[in-house]
Design an enzyme around this catalytic site. Structure first.
Site, mmCIF file in Angstrom:
data_model
loop_
_atom_site.group_PDB
_atom_site.id
_atom_site.type_symbol
_atom_site.label_atom_id
_atom_site.label_comp_id
_atom_site.label_asym_id
_atom_site.label_seq_id
_atom_site.Cartn_x
_atom_site.Cartn_y
_atom_site.Cartn_z
ATOM 1 N N CYS A 171 0.616 -1.213 -0.328
ATOM 2 C CA CYS A 171 -0.028 -0.102 -0.270
ATOM 3 C C CYS A 171 0.861 1.067 0.640
ATOM 4 C CB CYS A 171 -0.449 0.174 1.182
ATOM 5 S SG CYS A 171 -1.103 -1.693 1.836
ATOM 6 N N GLU A 184 -7.408 9.213 1.686
ATOM 7 C CA GLU A 184 -7.206 8.164 0.986
ATOM 8 C C GLU A 184 -7.747 8.473 -0.508
ATOM 9 O OE1 GLU A 184 -2.502 6.562 1.449
ATOM 10 O OE2 GLU A 184 -4.966 5.202 0.940
#
Length: 235
Positions: free
Chosen positions: A89, A151
């Site tokens: 990630c 995000e």
């Protein structure tokens, strides 16, 4: 800059990345609106006061037995240290090769770069054209009083047998899991057993998409599951 006392305890590698890396700022429709340091993009004060939203990606890598590779983030990570999460990630950076929105090519280029950085997976093991973007999510998650995430996250799936050599600055541990083993991890995390914690973005993907997408992984029909037109707001 940040709070000097807090920043003084920051790992040197993570601190360098916090100020050198330039994240891509986007609006809620994923249009690029600028760039800022990784540091500012993860300060909850900035996230809340300026609504800073940055582009990210999450890789879900399966081996040929359709087991999912998980990583435990290192103890020195600024956000969510020692939590378990999906394979990799991170963030596309504000550079030409990682700004390409068409076919999520920028995110796929960034994924290949970070799989090498974090897990030592050679680029030839994970060709860019083998990543299949299945969707995008938008979420916000505080890590502690100072740091957090906000995000717009590209979810990239890939099936490859790879050589893994984790970078200890980034990764504390790795494991491949079957569906049933992942369900047991979820149970332990929910029960607070063994101090096990999962990242919030991984949990959102698990709760909303992962197990139905796992069916497509096993059937070789991931393209049928892909929806890159929608942005799922999971806030």
């Amino acid at each position: 800059m940040g709070d000097a006392a807090t920043d003084a305890g920051m790992d040197a590698v993570q601190k360098r990345l916090m100020f050198e890396d330039k994240c891509i700022l986007v609006d809620e429709n994923d249009n690029v609106v600028g760039h800022d340091t990784k540091y500012n993009c993860h300060l909850m004060e900035k996230i809340e006061s300026e609504n800073l939203l940055h582009r990210a990606f999450s890789v879900f890598l399966f081996n040929s037995k359709y087991e999912l590779l998980l990583q435990q983030r290192s103890a020195t990570k600024v956000t969510f240290p020692l939590v378990w999460t999906n394979t990799c990630c991170s963030h596309p950076l504000y550079r030409e090769s990682e700004l390409i929105k068409e076919n999520a090519l920028g995110a796929r280029n960034a994924a290949q770069r970070k799989l090498l950085d974090e897990l030592g997976i050679p680029a030839e093991d994970v060709p860019v054209d083998q990543f299949i973007p299945l969707g995008r999510i938008l979420y916000k998650a505080p890590s502690d009083g100072k740091w957090g995430e906000h995000e717009l996250d590209y979810l990239l799936f890939i099936v490859r047998d790879v050589n893994v050599n984790p970078n200890p600055d980034e990764v504390a541990d790795i494991k491949y899991v079957t569906r049933d083993q992942l369900k047991e991890l979820l149970r332990k995390a929910d029960a607070g057993e063994e101090g096990l914690k999962l990242s919030p973005w991984f949990r959102l993907v698990v709760d909303n998409f992962l197990f139905k997408w796992w069916d497509h992984v096993e059937k070789g029909t991931m393209h049928e599951a892909a929806d890159m037109k929608s942005i799922h707001k999971l806030i």
